[in-house]
Design a protein around this motif. Structure first.
Motif, mmCIF file in Angstrom:
data_model
loop_
_atom_site.group_PDB
_atom_site.id
_atom_site.type_symbol
_atom_site.label_atom_id
_atom_site.label_comp_id
_atom_site.label_asym_id
_atom_site.label_seq_id
_atom_site.Cartn_x
_atom_site.Cartn_y
_atom_site.Cartn_z
ATOM 1 N N LEU A 106 0.940 -1.231 -0.159
ATOM 2 C CA LEU A 106 -0.138 0.095 0.062
ATOM 3 C C LEU A 106 0.930 1.124 -0.041
ATOM 4 O O LEU A 106 1.808 1.478 0.929
ATOM 5 C CB LEU A 106 -1.028 0.007 1.408
ATOM 6 N N SER A 107 0.765 1.948 -1.027
ATOM 7 C CA SER A 107 1.576 3.260 -1.034
ATOM 8 C C SER A 107 0.759 4.724 -1.149
ATOM 9 O O SER A 107 -0.233 4.398 -2.136
ATOM 10 C CB SER A 107 2.769 3.223 -1.836
ATOM 11 N N PHE A 108 1.039 5.789 -0.813
ATOM 12 C CA PHE A 108 0.357 6.900 -0.839
ATOM 13 C C PHE A 108 1.292 8.001 -1.029
ATOM 14 O O PHE A 108 2.075 8.032 -0.503
ATOM 15 C CB PHE A 108 -0.484 7.049 0.515
ATOM 16 N N LYS A 109 0.922 8.972 -1.915
ATOM 17 C CA LYS A 109 1.560 10.198 -2.013
ATOM 18 C C LYS A 109 1.098 11.192 -1.198
ATOM 19 O O LYS A 109 -0.225 11.429 -0.837
ATOM 20 C CB LYS A 109 1.472 10.769 -3.555
ATOM 21 N N LEU A 110 1.749 11.915 -0.346
ATOM 22 C CA LEU A 110 1.289 13.100 0.598
ATOM 23 C C LEU A 110 2.117 14.166 0.156
ATOM 24 O O LEU A 110 3.161 14.372 0.267
ATOM 25 C CB LEU A 110 1.604 12.544 1.945
ATOM 26 N N TYR A 111 1.243 15.031 -0.252
ATOM 27 C CA TYR A 111 1.625 16.485 -0.634
ATOM 28 C C TYR A 111 1.721 17.477 0.707
ATOM 29 O O TYR A 111 0.539 17.567 1.296
ATOM 30 C CB TYR A 111 1.113 16.902 -1.717
ATOM 31 N N ILE A 112 2.814 18.176 1.075
ATOM 32 C CA ILE A 112 2.571 18.911 2.057
ATOM 33 C C ILE A 112 3.064 20.275 1.661
ATOM 34 O O ILE A 112 4.126 20.463 0.988
ATOM 35 C CB ILE A 112 3.734 18.371 3.253
#
Length: 119
Positions: A106-112
């Motif tokens: 499971l992988s997610f992109k997190l934009y901060i």
């Protein structure tokens, strides 16, 4: 919600005629190009009743509150999870990159936002 070996399992219940009827739904996750997640219904059980899948989803859609970024599509027997529309603290933004349960990947992109770091 339980993440199984290759599917998302949703457990709960529906109250009808004053009786709680157990609900078990198995959904196949499909990552969308925009980073959202489509959960396609594989099977559903509502106690020992034999009901059409779309009717159960229509009931759930009508009587159960879901976040506005979750859309139940009874005619397509699916649930659309618009994770890109979730409002997170500090204006963070999330996209699903991979949702491969059979390989525990499971992988997610997190934009901060830059201003979170004072940039």
């Amino acid at each position: 919600v339980v993440l199984g070996d290759d599917a998302v399992e949703l457990s709960g219940g529906i109250t009808a005629f004053g009786v709680r009827i157990p609900l078990q739904m198995t959904l196949e996750p499909q990552v969308q190009d925009n980073g959202d997640l489509l959960l396609v219904q594989r099977d559903i059980s509502l106690g020992s009743l034999s009901l059409p899948n779309d009717k159960v989803l229509k009931y759930i859609d009508r009587y159960y509150k879901t976040p506005e970024w979750v859309t139940i599509n009874p005619d397509e027997e699916s649930i659309y999870v618009a994770v890109t529309q979730m409002e997170l603290e500090n204006n963070f933004h999330v996209e699903v990159e991979q949702f491969d349960l059979s390989n525990d990947n499971l992988s997610f992109k997190l934009y901060i936002p830059n201003d979170t770091f004072g940039l």
